[in-house]
Design a protein around this motif. Structure first.
Motif, PDB file in Angstrom:
ATOM      1  N   CYS A  11       0.813  -1.227   0.000  1.00 50.42           N
ATOM      2  CA  CYS A  11       0.000   0.000   0.000  1.00 50.42           C
ATOM      3  C   CYS A  11       0.843   1.272   0.000  1.00 50.42           C
ATOM      4  O   CYS A  11       0.299   2.368  -0.079  1.00 50.42           O
ATOM      5  CB  CYS A  11      -0.953   0.002   1.181  1.00 50.42           C
ATOM      6  N   ARG A  12       2.168   1.140   0.137  1.00 47.09           N
ATOM      7  CA  ARG A  12       3.109   2.258   0.133  1.00 47.09           C
ATOM      8  C   ARG A  12       2.986   3.169   1.359  1.00 47.09           C
ATOM      9  O   ARG A  12       3.461   4.295   1.353  1.00 47.09           O
ATOM     10  CB  ARG A  12       2.977   3.089  -1.151  1.00 47.09           C
ATOM     11  N   HIS A  13       2.352   2.693   2.426  1.00 50.31           N
ATOM     12  CA  HIS A  13       2.198   3.450   3.668  1.00 50.31           C
ATOM     13  C   HIS A  13       3.547   3.535   4.379  1.00 50.31           C
ATOM     14  O   HIS A  13       4.262   2.547   4.487  1.00 50.31           O
ATOM     15  CB  HIS A  13       1.162   2.753   4.560  1.00 50.31           C
ATOM     16  N   VAL A  14       3.891   4.725   4.856  1.00 50.56           N
ATOM     17  CA  VAL A  14       5.139   4.940   5.582  1.00 50.56           C
ATOM     18  C   VAL A  14       4.831   5.013   7.071  1.00 50.56           C
ATOM     19  O   VAL A  14       3.923   5.739   7.486  1.00 50.56           O
ATOM     20  CB  VAL A  14       5.836   6.235   5.125  1.00 50.56           C
ATOM     21  N   CYS A  45       2.475  -4.305   5.720  1.00 53.50           N
ATOM     22  CA  CYS A  45       1.499  -3.975   6.771  1.00 53.50           C
ATOM     23  C   CYS A  45       0.811  -5.254   7.245  1.00 53.50           C
ATOM     24  O   CYS A  45       0.515  -6.127   6.435  1.00 53.50           O
ATOM     25  CB  CYS A  45       0.420  -3.047   6.234  1.00 53.50           C
ATOM     26  N   PRO A  46       0.514  -5.369   8.533  1.00 51.11           N
ATOM     27  CA  PRO A  46      -0.201  -6.556   9.037  1.00 51.11           C
ATOM     28  C   PRO A  46      -1.709  -6.434   8.816  1.00 51.11           C
ATOM     29  O   PRO A  46      -2.490  -6.436   9.754  1.00 51.11           O
ATOM     30  CB  PRO A  46       0.180  -6.582  10.513  1.00 51.11           C
ATOM     31  N   GLN A  47      -2.118  -6.304   7.553  1.00 54.11           N
ATOM     32  CA  GLN A  47      -3.525  -6.177   7.184  1.00 54.11           C
ATOM     33  C   GLN A  47      -3.825  -7.144   6.049  1.00 54.11           C
ATOM     34  O   GLN A  47      -2.977  -7.411   5.197  1.00 54.11           O
ATOM     35  CB  GLN A  47      -3.839  -4.760   6.722  1.00 54.11           C
ATOM     36  N   ALA A  48      -5.059  -7.619   6.006  1.00 47.32           N
ATOM     37  CA  ALA A  48      -5.464  -8.595   4.995  1.00 47.32           C
ATOM     38  C   ALA A  48      -5.360  -8.027   3.583  1.00 47.32           C
ATOM     39  O   ALA A  48      -4.925  -8.731   2.662  1.00 47.32           O
ATOM     40  CB  ALA A  48      -6.885  -9.071   5.266  1.00 47.32           C
ATOM     41  N   ARG A  59       4.484  -9.362  -5.236  1.00 48.38           N
ATOM     42  CA  ARG A  59       5.347  -8.238  -4.882  1.00 48.38           C
ATOM     43  C   ARG A  59       6.541  -8.641  -4.024  1.00 48.38           C
ATOM     44  O   ARG A  59       7.620  -8.066  -4.164  1.00 48.38           O
ATOM     45  CB  ARG A  59       4.531  -7.163  -4.183  1.00 48.38           C
ATOM     46  N   LEU A  60       6.360  -9.603  -3.128  1.00 51.69           N
ATOM     47  CA  LEU A  60       7.487 -10.025  -2.293  1.00 51.69           C
ATOM     48  C   LEU A  60       8.618 -10.596  -3.138  1.00 51.69           C
ATOM     49  O   LEU A  60       9.782 -10.283  -2.915  1.00 51.69           O
ATOM     50  CB  LEU A  60       7.032 -11.063  -1.261  1.00 51.69           C
ATOM     51  N   ALA A  61       8.281 -11.417  -4.109  1.00 52.44           N
ATOM     52  CA  ALA A  61       9.311 -12.017  -4.962  1.00 52.44           C
ATOM     53  C   ALA A  61      10.048 -10.946  -5.767  1.00 52.44           C
ATOM     54  O   ALA A  61      11.265 -11.026  -5.947  1.00 52.44           O
ATOM     55  CB  ALA A  61       8.683 -13.043  -5.899  1.00 52.44           C
ATOM     56  N   LYS A  62       9.328  -9.943  -6.231  1.00 51.45           N
ATOM     57  CA  LYS A  62       9.960  -8.870  -7.010  1.00 51.45           C
ATOM     58  C   LYS A  62      10.907  -8.044  -6.157  1.00 51.45           C
ATOM     59  O   LYS A  62      12.016  -7.725  -6.570  1.00 51.45           O
ATOM     60  CB  LYS A  62       8.890  -7.975  -7.629  1.00 51.45           C
TER      61      LYS A  62
END
Length: 82
Positions: A11-14, A45-48, A59-62
């Protein structure tokens, strides 16, 4: 002293680093772990919604530049339910 800030890959949240889950590709053996180790890291983020988007769009693999096993996603979903 200000805390270290990181950005969610989904989500790009900082926010401060302590508010995120840390996923690490450990150097030099390139295994993927949760929360500990030294190497390339990604924060989520720890969100669904964030977890679902990261899994769907790979995204994790990238970000980690490595294949992420399904067992890691299962561990994250279990951690979210708890």
């Amino acid at each position: 002293m200000q805390p270290n800030h990181r950005r969610c890959i989904s989500c790009r949240h900082v926010a401060p680093k302590s508010e995120f889950w840390r996923i690490v590709r450990v150097y030099p053996d390139h295994q993927i772990q949760l929360d500990q180790g030294m190497g390339r890291s990604a924060y989520l983020c720890p969100q669904a919604d964030c977890l679902k988007a990261a899994q769907k769009k790979n995204r994790l693999a990238k970000v980690l530049r490595a294949k992420v096993p399904d067992s890691l996603y299962q561990a994250l979903w279990k951690r979210l339910e708890a």
